[in-house]
Design a protein around this motif. Structure first.
Motif, short mmCIF file in Angstrom:
data_model
loop_
_atom_site.label_atom_id
_atom_site.label_comp_id
_atom_site.label_asym_id
_atom_site.label_seq_id
_atom_site.Cartn_x
_atom_site.Cartn_y
_atom_site.Cartn_z
N VAL A 45 0.87 -1.09 -0.09
CA VAL A 45 -0.08 0.18 0.10
C VAL A 45 0.99 1.27 -0.06
CG1 VAL A 45 -1.92 1.23 1.29
CG2 VAL A 45 -1.75 -1.17 1.21
N ASP A 46 0.57 2.16 -0.88
CA ASP A 46 1.11 3.26 -1.06
C ASP A 46 0.90 4.43 0.33
OD1 ASP A 46 2.82 2.56 -3.20
OD2 ASP A 46 1.22 3.32 -4.51
N THR A 100 10.94 -11.86 4.51
CA THR A 100 11.77 -11.99 3.24
C THR A 100 12.46 -11.14 2.78
OG1 THR A 100 10.01 -11.64 1.60
CG2 THR A 100 9.48 -13.68 2.52
N VAL A 101 13.79 -11.33 1.86
CA VAL A 101 14.15 -10.29 1.47
C VAL A 101 13.65 -9.11 0.55
CG1 VAL A 101 15.98 -9.62 -0.26
CG2 VAL A 101 16.47 -11.80 0.91
N ASP A 102 12.58 -9.61 -0.11
CA ASP A 102 11.80 -8.58 -0.72
C ASP A 102 10.97 -7.65 0.47
OD1 ASP A 102 12.57 -9.20 -3.20
OD2 ASP A 102 10.93 -10.54 -3.63
N GLN A 103 10.40 -8.32 1.21
CA GLN A 103 9.58 -7.82 2.22
C GLN A 103 10.46 -6.72 3.07
OE1 GLN A 103 7.93 -11.12 4.41
NE2 GLN A 103 6.03 -11.05 3.69
N LEU A 104 11.52 -7.11 3.34
CA LEU A 104 12.43 -6.27 4.23
C LEU A 104 12.77 -5.10 3.42
CD1 LEU A 104 14.18 -5.67 6.80
CD2 LEU A 104 15.78 -7.02 5.75
N SER A 105 13.01 -5.18 2.14
CA SER A 105 13.38 -4.20 1.25
C SER A 105 12.33 -3.20 1.20
CB SER A 105 13.58 -4.64 -0.37
OG SER A 105 13.96 -3.51 -1.21
N SER A 106 11.11 -3.59 0.92
CA SER A 106 9.77 -2.72 0.70
C SER A 106 9.43 -1.93 2.41
CB SER A 106 8.69 -3.70 0.43
OG SER A 106 8.78 -4.04 -0.80
N PHE A 107 9.61 -2.72 3.20
CA PHE A 107 9.42 -2.21 4.71
C PHE A 107 10.53 -1.23 4.81
CE2 PHE A 107 10.86 -2.00 9.17
CZ PHE A 107 9.91 -1.58 9.59
N SER A 157 12.10 0.76 2.76
CA SER A 157 11.88 2.05 1.77
C SER A 157 10.63 2.55 2.78
CB SER A 157 11.37 1.71 0.56
OG SER A 157 12.32 1.04 -0.31
N TYR A 158 9.56 2.15 3.07
CA TYR A 158 8.89 2.82 4.01
C TYR A 158 9.08 3.30 4.98
CZ TYR A 158 5.27 2.51 7.84
OH TYR A 158 4.61 3.01 9.17
N PHE A 159 10.00 2.84 5.67
CA PHE A 159 10.25 3.33 7.13
C PHE A 159 11.23 4.58 7.09
CE2 PHE A 159 12.47 3.56 11.12
CZ PHE A 159 11.65 3.28 12.24
N ASN A 160 12.06 4.60 6.13
CA ASN A 160 13.04 5.55 5.71
C ASN A 160 12.21 7.25 5.83
OD1 ASN A 160 15.42 4.20 5.90
ND2 ASN A 160 15.36 3.59 3.64
N ASN A 161 10.86 6.91 5.56
CA ASN A 161 10.21 8.22 5.48
C ASN A 161 9.84 8.83 6.74
OD1 ASN A 161 9.13 8.54 2.29
ND2 ASN A 161 8.60 6.48 2.70
#
Length: 265
Positions: free
Chosen positions: A79-80, A132-139, A141-145
């Motif tokens: 979700v964006d 997972t690797v993909d889940q951690l990458s997406s998370f 990116s989200y958290f850095n905001n």
């Protein structure tokens, strides 16, 4: 508030200089009016600034451990983010969908002078597991905001530590009006709740488990003498302080059956 300080300024000027004639009095009056208006404007701006700072602190709570944990658990996979507060430029989600909130536990610690956030999701049995690797990458990116400028956060997702209750050194006393099967189910549910909802760090205590199990309906007393803690390939026993490598843990499967139960009439 307008003109609040005018009479004070006039009185002070008059006490120092006096008003020699009507022209001088009019001049001092205009000066006092101008000065009081400036003071009022400054006070208003200071008040507005304090309000903005206060609102920002309340909304962001940056540097507080619970801030990082709350932001992590609010993450919705796939979700964006949108701007939900145009004044504070606060980001969030248009709608909250708990089924997409995959972060079930998070811990914050300081490692090598950096803030480290360790997060976990759950499997079908409600055990905490790494992303997972993909889940951690997406998370990430989200958290850095939501990180403070110039204050990087190291984001990881590690295997949960495992706590095993020593079967030979524990006891749960309970009200006999409750069936043993029901009590065991309540204990099992509570252990899952503890795993996912307790805000942890690198230290936990055996007495914390005792206190939390005492919250279960029908439980009269809880004694736990010793537990085993497994972190990776290392296992240690303790009766007091529990050191957690990941910052969170799973109880060993079927831990509710590891307790000795005593019904009290």
């Amino acid at each position: 508030m307008a003109g609040e300080y005018k009479n004070v300024i006039i009185s002070n000027i008059q006490s120092f200089f006096g008003f020699a004639n009507q022209s001088a009095s009019a001049l001092w009056y205009r000066i006092a009016t101008f000065a009081s208006d400036i003071i009022d404007i400054i006070n208003i701006e200071l008040s507005n600034t304090e309000t903005i700072i206060s609102d920002s602190a309340l909304n962001h709570r940056v540097l507080n451990q619970s801030y990082y944990v709350d932001i992590a658990k609010e993450y919705q996979e796939g979700v964006d983010l949108i701007e939900i507060d145009t004044t504070l430029h606060k980001l969030g989600y248009a709608q909250i969908d708990p089924s997409k909130q995959i972060i079930k536990q998070a811990s914050v610690s300081i490692q090598d002078n950096f803030i480290t956030l360790n997060v976990a999701t759950t499997d079908s049995n409600n055990n905490l597991i790494p992303l997972t690797v993909d889940q951690l990458s997406s998370f990430s990116s989200y958290f850095n905001n939501f990180t403070a400028f110039g204050l990087p956060v190291n984001i990881k997702s590690e295997d949960a530590d495992v706590i095993e209750i020593d079967q030979s050194d524990n006891l749960i006393s309970y009200d006999s009006v409750i069936s043993l099967d029901q009590l065991k189910q309540n204990i099992s549910n509570k252990l899952v709740e503890i795993e996912q909802n307790v805000i942890l760090g690198n230290t936990y205590y055996v007495n914390d488990i005792v206190s939390q199990l005492m919250e279960v309906d029908g439980v009269i007393n809880v004694y736990i003498g010793n537990v085993k803690v497994t972190s990776g390939s290392s296992t240690k026993s303790t009766s007091n302080k529990i050191s957690l490598v990941s910052g969170y843990f799973n109880f060993k499967p079927n831990s509710h059956n590891y307790f000795n139960y005593e019904a009290v009439s």
